[in-house]
Enzyme design. Structure first.
Site, PDB file in Angstrom:
ATOM      1  N   ALA A  65       0.864  -1.180   0.000  1.00  0.00           N
ATOM      2  CA  ALA A  65       0.000   0.000   0.000  1.00  0.00           C
ATOM      3  C   ALA A  65       0.901   1.231   0.000  1.00  0.00           C
ATOM      4  O   ALA A  65       2.049   1.183   0.459  1.00  0.00           O
ATOM      5  CB  ALA A  65      -0.897  -0.017   1.223  1.00  0.00           C
ATOM      6  N   GLY A 109       0.672  -5.043   1.046  1.00  0.00           N
ATOM      7  CA  GLY A 109      -0.546  -5.107   0.241  1.00  0.00           C
ATOM      8  C   GLY A 109      -0.321  -5.738  -1.119  1.00  0.00           C
ATOM      9  O   GLY A 109      -1.248  -6.293  -1.714  1.00  0.00           O
ATOM     10  N   GLU A 112      -0.616  -9.338  -0.499  1.00  0.00           N
ATOM     11  CA  GLU A 112      -2.045  -9.608  -0.233  1.00  0.00           C
ATOM     12  C   GLU A 112      -2.856  -9.574  -1.523  1.00  0.00           C
ATOM     13  O   GLU A 112      -3.743 -10.407  -1.730  1.00  0.00           O
ATOM     14  CB  GLU A 112      -2.580  -8.585   0.775  1.00  0.00           C
ATOM     15  CG  GLU A 112      -1.946  -8.765   2.151  1.00  0.00           C
ATOM     16  CD  GLU A 112      -2.306  -7.646   3.110  1.00  0.00           C
ATOM     17  OE1 GLU A 112      -2.109  -6.464   2.759  1.00  0.00           O
ATOM     18  OE2 GLU A 112      -2.790  -7.949   4.210  1.00  0.00           O
ATOM     19  N   GLU A 132       4.826  -5.066   7.064  1.00  0.00           N
ATOM     20  CA  GLU A 132       4.082  -4.003   7.766  1.00  0.00           C
ATOM     21  C   GLU A 132       4.577  -3.776   9.193  1.00  0.00           C
ATOM     22  O   GLU A 132       4.543  -2.665   9.704  1.00  0.00           O
ATOM     23  CB  GLU A 132       2.584  -4.347   7.810  1.00  0.00           C
ATOM     24  CG  GLU A 132       1.854  -4.233   6.487  1.00  0.00           C
ATOM     25  CD  GLU A 132       1.845  -5.509   5.670  1.00  0.00           C
ATOM     26  OE1 GLU A 132       2.690  -6.403   5.906  1.00  0.00           O
ATOM     27  OE2 GLU A 132       0.990  -5.609   4.773  1.00  0.00           O
TER      28      GLU A 132
HETATM   29  C1  HXC Z   1       5.098   4.367  -1.267  1.00  0.00           C
HETATM   30  C2  HXC Z   1       6.999   3.390  -2.089  1.00  0.00           C
HETATM   31  C3  HXC Z   1       6.619   2.136  -1.572  1.00  0.00           C
HETATM   32  C4  HXC Z   1       5.373   2.065  -0.871  1.00  0.00           C
HETATM   33  C5  HXC Z   1       8.509   1.891  -2.561  1.00  0.00           C
HETATM   34  N1  HXC Z   1       8.166   3.191  -2.693  1.00  0.00           N
HETATM   35  N2  HXC Z   1       7.573   1.228  -1.876  1.00  0.00           N
HETATM   36  N3  HXC Z   1       6.232   4.491  -1.928  1.00  0.00           N
HETATM   37  N4  HXC Z   1       4.658   3.204  -0.741  1.00  0.00           N
HETATM   38  N5  HXC Z   1       4.909   0.927  -0.355  1.00  0.00           N
HETATM   39  C6  HXC Z   1       8.937   4.242  -3.367  1.00  0.00           C
HETATM   40  C7  HXC Z   1      10.168   4.642  -2.591  1.00  0.00           C
HETATM   41  O1  HXC Z   1       9.844   5.588  -1.611  1.00  0.00           O
HETATM   42  C8  HXC Z   1      11.014   5.242  -3.693  1.00  0.00           C
HETATM   43  O2  HXC Z   1      10.565   6.542  -3.969  1.00  0.00           O
HETATM   44  C9  HXC Z   1      10.684   4.368  -4.883  1.00  0.00           C
HETATM   45  O3  HXC Z   1       9.429   3.737  -4.599  1.00  0.00           O
HETATM   46  C10 HXC Z   1      11.717   3.283  -5.127  1.00  0.00           C
HETATM   47  O4  HXC Z   1      11.879   2.561  -3.918  1.00  0.00           O
HETATM   48  P1  HXC Z   1      13.323   2.329  -3.224  1.00  0.00           P
HETATM   49  O5  HXC Z   1      13.068   2.089  -1.788  1.00  0.00           O
HETATM   50  O6  HXC Z   1      14.269   3.430  -3.572  1.00  0.00           O
HETATM   51  O7  HXC Z   1      13.774   1.011  -3.975  1.00  0.00           O
HETATM   52  P2  HXC Z   1      14.720  -0.153  -3.403  1.00  0.00           P
HETATM   53  O8  HXC Z   1      15.887   0.431  -2.659  1.00  0.00           O
HETATM   54  O9  HXC Z   1      15.001  -1.040  -4.580  1.00  0.00           O
HETATM   55  O10 HXC Z   1      13.840  -0.930  -2.337  1.00  0.00           O
HETATM   56  C11 HXC Z   1      12.699  -1.642  -2.747  1.00  0.00           C
HETATM   57  C12 HXC Z   1      11.844  -2.022  -1.523  1.00  0.00           C
HETATM   58  C13 HXC Z   1      11.530  -0.758  -0.678  1.00  0.00           C
HETATM   59  C14 HXC Z   1      12.584  -3.056  -0.657  1.00  0.00           C
HETATM   60  C15 HXC Z   1      10.557  -2.663  -2.063  1.00  0.00           C
HETATM   61  O11 HXC Z   1      11.005   0.253  -1.567  1.00  0.00           O
HETATM   62  C16 HXC Z   1      10.542  -0.981   0.408  1.00  0.00           C
HETATM   63  O12 HXC Z   1      10.858  -1.528   1.454  1.00  0.00           O
HETATM   64  N6  HXC Z   1       9.300  -0.484   0.189  1.00  0.00           N
HETATM   65  C17 HXC Z   1       8.266  -0.525   1.212  1.00  0.00           C
HETATM   66  C18 HXC Z   1       7.717  -1.942   1.380  1.00  0.00           C
HETATM   67  C19 HXC Z   1       6.656  -1.981   2.461  1.00  0.00           C
HETATM   68  O13 HXC Z   1       6.893  -1.625   3.604  1.00  0.00           O
HETATM   69  N7  HXC Z   1       5.484  -2.394   2.063  1.00  0.00           N
HETATM   70  C20 HXC Z   1       4.315  -2.482   3.005  1.00  0.00           C
HETATM   71  C21 HXC Z   1       3.545  -1.194   2.986  1.00  0.00           C
HETATM   72  S1  HXC Z   1       2.230  -1.231   4.154  1.00  0.00           S
HETATM   73  P3  HXC Z   1      11.627   7.765  -4.203  1.00  0.00           P
HETATM   74  O14 HXC Z   1      10.770   8.974  -4.311  1.00  0.00           O
HETATM   75  O15 HXC Z   1      12.566   7.737  -3.044  1.00  0.00           O
HETATM   76  O16 HXC Z   1      12.303   7.387  -5.495  1.00  0.00           O
HETATM   77  C22 HXC Z   1       1.045  -2.141   3.402  1.00  0.00           C
HETATM   78  C23 HXC Z   1      -0.242  -2.300   4.183  1.00  0.00           C
HETATM   79  C24 HXC Z   1      -1.281  -3.004   3.381  1.00  0.00           C
HETATM   80  O17 HXC Z   1       1.183  -2.618   2.337  1.00  0.00           O
HETATM   81  C25 HXC Z   1      -2.650  -2.702   3.902  1.00  0.00           C
HETATM   82  C26 HXC Z   1      -3.712  -3.141   2.915  1.00  0.00           C
HETATM   83  C27 HXC Z   1      -5.097  -2.700   3.317  1.00  0.00           C
END
Ligand code: HXC
Length: 258
Positions: A65, A109, A112, A132
């Site tokens: 998400a 997400g 999911e 998360e």
């Molecule tokens: C918003 C995101 C994002 C996310 C990545 N980006 N994931 N933005 N929401 N979930 C953005 C980064 O900020 C970055 O923007 C760009 O995408 C590239 O990501 P990087 O981190 O620079 O890439 P990398 O170093 O290759 O790392 C990849 C990654 C990392 C390991 C996937 O991006 C990461 O950990 N992302 C978050 C994963 C996460 O926590 N997901 C769960 C979210 S909570 P910029 O502007 O810096 O270029 C969730 C709840 C679900 O999903 C609920 C459902 C109802």
């Protein structure tokens, strides 16, 4: 319909949706989830479509998400709003099969969403996880519920509590994905599988999907009864007559989806 966060195309009898927010690794915001639901619902209603594929990019199916969009939400924002969870359920209302073709990250997400599809075909570069916990939240679209059913309580706990990623071979061993292929073959493999499904009688395809979903969602006795009734009801279709007659006459069936 014009979409801004997804690409939508038709390949034969297969509807393909590509998540398309590459700058944020296909982070799932409200607009994307609404557009995805709209596109899948339209394919579901289209009699020229027999199955669907949802995919992302080489780097990410979806990295979760959209954290930037969620960061300042209050409890009541997420509780009463359409976004974040309610418009995520649309995909489960789709009655024709939906295959996830996962390359790269399927996190939070994203994992999911892949699990909401009927099955997952992934590349050997795929990475699945529920990170998360690192953000001070927990999965909110089925991660804590579908993962234990899909792979086991042990691995679900491990993933949800540590936030670690699982690679494609671990995901295949655990039973999360049905096939692992090379990245360049992943989307085609899913389209080919969807094409095979779309060549069958839609009533039997929809009832097979519904019956397997029952096994996943309810007790065995309920599922057995449901399967039996679905099985019985297919003897009321023209396609059952045609399918069996074609086998006996050693020819290809000509299904009419009736
Ligand atoms: C918003 C995101 C994002 C996310 C990545 N980006 N994931 N933005 N929401 N979930 C953005 C980064 O900020 C970055 O923007 C760009 O995408 C590239 O990501 P990087 O981190 O620079 O890439 P990398 O170093 O290759 O790392 C990849 C990654 C990392 C390991 C996937 O991006 C990461 O950990 N992302 C978050 C994963 C996460 O926590 N997901 C769960 C979210 S909570 P910029 O502007 O810096 O270029 C969730 C709840 C679900 O999903 C609920 C459902 C109802």
């Amino acid at each position: 319909m014009t979409y801004e966060t997804i690409l939508v195309e038709t390949i034969g009898r297969v509807g393909l949706v590509t998540l398309n927010r590459p700058q944020v690794l296909n982070a799932l915001n409200d607009q994307l989830m609404t557009e995805l639901g709209t596109a899948l619902t339209a394919f579901d209603a289209d009699e020229n479509i027999g199955a669907m594929v949802v995919t992302g990019s080489d780097k990410a199916f979806a990295a979760g998400a959209d954290i930037a969009a969620m960061a300042n939400y209050s409890y009541m924002d997420v509780y009463k709003g359409e976004y974040i969870t309610r418009n995520w359920e649309t995909i489960r209302q789709v009655r024709k099969p939906v295959i996830a073709a996962v390359r790269g990250f399927a996190l939070g997400g994203g994992c999911e969403l892949a699990m909401m599809c009927d099955f997952i075909i992934c590349s050997d570069t795929a990475k699945f996880g529920q990170p998360e916990i690192k953000l001070g939240i927990i999965p909110g679209a089925g991660g804590t519920q579908r993962l234990p059913r899909a792979i086991s309580k042990a691995k679900a706990m491990d993933l949800c509590l540590t936030g670690r990623m699982m690679d494609a071979s671990e995901a295949e061993r655990a039973g999360l994905v049905s096939r692992v292929v090379a990245p360049e073959q992943c989307l085609q493999e899913a389209i080919d599988a969807a094409t095979v499904i779309a060549s069958y009688s839609i009533p039997s395809v929809m009832m097979a999907k519904e019956s397997v979903s029952r096994a996943y969602e309810g007790p065995l006795s309920e599922g057995m009864l449901f399967e039996r009734r679905m099985f019985h009801s297919l003897f009321g279709t023209e396609d059952q007559k045609e399918g069996m007659k074609a086998f006996l006459e050693k020819r290809k069936p000509d299904f009419k989806n009736k």
